[in-house]
Design an enzyme around this catalytic site. Structure first.
Site, short mmCIF file in Angstrom:
data_model
loop_
_atom_site.label_atom_id
_atom_site.label_comp_id
_atom_site.label_asym_id
_atom_site.label_seq_id
_atom_site.Cartn_x
_atom_site.Cartn_y
_atom_site.Cartn_z
N LYS A 177 45.69 22.09 33.71
CA LYS A 177 44.90 22.71 34.79
C LYS A 177 43.48 22.97 34.29
CE LYS A 177 45.35 26.68 37.98
NZ LYS A 177 46.19 27.85 38.31
N SER B 180 47.47 28.25 43.05
CA SER B 180 46.27 27.50 42.78
C SER B 180 46.48 26.26 41.92
CB SER B 180 45.26 28.41 42.09
OG SER B 180 45.77 28.89 40.85
N SER C 87 50.94 31.04 41.24
CA SER C 87 50.23 29.76 41.27
C SER C 87 50.93 28.58 40.64
CB SER C 87 48.87 29.92 40.62
OG SER C 87 47.98 30.42 41.56
N1 GLN Z 1 47.48 33.13 45.49
C1 GLN Z 1 47.31 34.17 44.52
C2 GLN Z 1 45.85 34.56 44.43
O1 GLN Z 1 45.08 33.98 45.09
C3 GLN Z 1 47.85 33.75 43.20
C4 GLN Z 1 46.95 32.90 42.41
C5 GLN Z 1 47.42 32.62 41.04
O2 GLN Z 1 48.59 32.86 40.69
N2 GLN Z 1 46.48 32.17 40.20
O3 GLN Z 1 45.47 35.42 43.72
#
Ligand code: GLN
Length: 496
Positions: free
Chosen positions: A59, A137, A161
């Site tokens: 990532k 994400s 994410s």
């Molecule tokens: N959707 C969550 C956020 O926007 C989780 C994101 C993540 O785990 N990096 O914070």
């Protein structure tokens, strides 16, 4: 020529599926990586590890020396790290090759991989081939895995994410217990929640990668020391003599937003586990409802503090068109105003507000309290005592509750990863931020408590009669990562 053929297949898929935008930096056609695959091929009889010569996608918020690290943000669009993150270093030492840097929501903020400076990730695995959300994400990592563009992928999971993208792409996503995997070289979103996770097509592949990155790192003081790991391992192995397993169903996860296909997948996986001889028990996690609100206070608060350093002077791409490039004030404001996307700016504002003197008591401090209550909820249902808590004082009353928990506690929890199937990218254009945040309702509680959690695909029949999958989540007590993966493997058996 097995490894070379596999690498060439991944490379070919990266070209075929380029329009899905899974990679910000894909592999180059030829490069030193090819020699490394050849070297691994030559030592196939005695490989360095199970991932020797395999392509692992990373990532793009995890630092790599040989490729840029952008966090999908304009403010880092020219950044290449002078060092590898520890996890990348460990994988390379084990012979793995970085398969490219995957697309994400900017700095990890989002649930659909649409908040990227480099454009949204596309997932065309839905019925009719419509572009649906790949989850976020780590959507780039998940799509890279689901379309065979790499052997496995690293993601990061702050509030879901890794698990949500796995659920939306029919892959497996694992978030280990907080502190097992080093965050050194991983660009911080919310430090107290950020966890490096793994996405793969099967749990066996996840195990191979996890085995390499699951180790202490002196450069990250939040990784667990060898001493603590040994203590946790002995506590976990002590409680593991009991079979069959007691599987918990948290009542509060049975919300009215659950779609019929998710309900069907939940029931069928419970029935399947029952058919293997395990027992099912309902449990209550009463603070689940507050967990999402607490998460969306804590994560932005930590983010606003972490992102303060991107000022265009010490960190980040400077806005050279700023009205007054020499006066600090304008430079700083316009660098941040043009460098960060809308969602990141929203989180910075939210975080700065909840940390401000007049709001901190009502928001940040309350959210920290809720976080502790969410942790206590989990501790009250698991048969295994939280190995991070100080040993219980031997008082007769406590001993009694311990005895009763041995009989009534559960070993793992099983619940959906998301309330519904992936939305179409088109429908997301009209969705509000709060609607997007709602998707994380089932993933954030385990994040707040630092628990190991896995999303594994379960087959379901869809409306059109086609076979689809729904992500089911297995959550375990802190340090019980092996069991979580083991239960995931049992569920994998449903796919035959
Ligand atoms: N959707 C969550 C956020 O926007 C989780 C994101 C993540 O785990 N990096 O914070």
């Amino acid at each position: 020529m097995f490894l070379l053929r596999e690498a060439e297949r991944c490379l070919a898929n990266q070209k075929t599926y380029a329009s899905l935008n899974a990679f910000i930096t894909p592999l180059k056609q030829a490069g030193p990586w090819l020699d490394r695959v050849r070297d691994a091929e030559a030592r196939r009889g005695t490989p360095k590890s199970a991932v020797d010569g395999k392509l692992v996608a990373v990532k793009d918020n995890i630092c790599t020396r040989d490729m840029p690290t952008t966090c999908a943000s304009r403010i880092l669009d020219t950044f290449t790290s002078p060092y590898n993150a520890s996890v990348v270093e460990y994988l390379e030492e084990a012979g793995a090759i970085v398969a490219g840097k995957t697309n994400l929501d900017e700095f990890g903020m989002g649930s659909h991989s649409t908040n990227s400076h480099f454009g949204a990730v596309r997932n065309t695995s839905g019925p009719g081939g419509d572009a649906i959300s790949p989850g976020g994400s780590s959507g780039g990592s998940a799509v890279a895995v689901s379309t065979g563009q790499c052997h496995a992928a690293l993601g990061t999971d702050t509030g879901g994410s890794v698990r949500l993208p796995a659920a939306y792409t029919g892959t497996v996503g694992f978030k280990p217990s907080y502190g097992l995997v080093s965050r050194w070289g991983v660009v911080a979103y919310a430090n107290s929640l950020d966890t490096v996770g793994v996405i793969g097509s099967k749990i066996s592949k996840i195990r191979h990668v996890f085995k390499i990155i699951n180790r202490p790192d002196a450069r990250d003081p939040t990784t667990l020391s060898p001493h603590t790991r040994a203590r946790i391992a002995s506590k976990v192995s002590h409680s593991r003599s009991q079979t069959p397993l007691r599987i918990g169903i948290p009542l509060e996860y049975n919300i009215h937003e659950l779609t019929p296909c998710v309900q069907a997948a939940w029931s069928s996986s419970l029935l399947y586990l029952q058919s293997l001889g395990h027992t099912i028990h309902t449990v209550s996690l009463p603070r689940t409802k507050q967990a999402l609100s607490a998460y969306y206070i804590l994560a932005p608060a930590e983010a606003s503090s972490n992102l303060a350093k991107y000022d265009g002077v010490r960190y980040g791409t400077r806005d050279t068109n700023a009205a007054d490039n020499n006066a600090g004030g304008y430079l700083y404001a316009s660098t941040r105003g043009t460098g960060f996307g809308d969602e990141v700016q929203r989180r910075i504002l939210l975080g700065a507000f909840t940390l401000s003197a007049h709001a901190i008591d009502n928001y940040f401090i309350q959210a920290q309290r809720v976080r502790r209550l969410v942790q206590a909820d989990f501790d009250s249902v698991f048969r295994l005592e939280n190995p991070l808590l100080p040993p219980q004082q031997p008082s007769s009353k406590k001993e009694q509750t311990q005895v009763s928990k041995k009989d009534s506690g559960v070993d793992v929890l099983l619940c959906p990863t998301a309330p519904g199937p992936p939305p179409t990218l088109e429908s997301l254009e009209a969705a509000s931020s709060v609607e997007m945040y709602m998707n994380d309702v089932f993933t954030v509680p385990a994040s707040l408590a630092g628990l190991p959690a896995l999303s594994v695909p379960v087959p379901v029949g869809t409306e059109g009669g086609e076979e689809g999958t729904v992500g089911m989540q297995v959550i375990g007590q802190f340090g019980d990562d092996e069991l979580v993966l083991g239960v995931g493997e049992m569920i994998e058996g449903m796919r035959g």
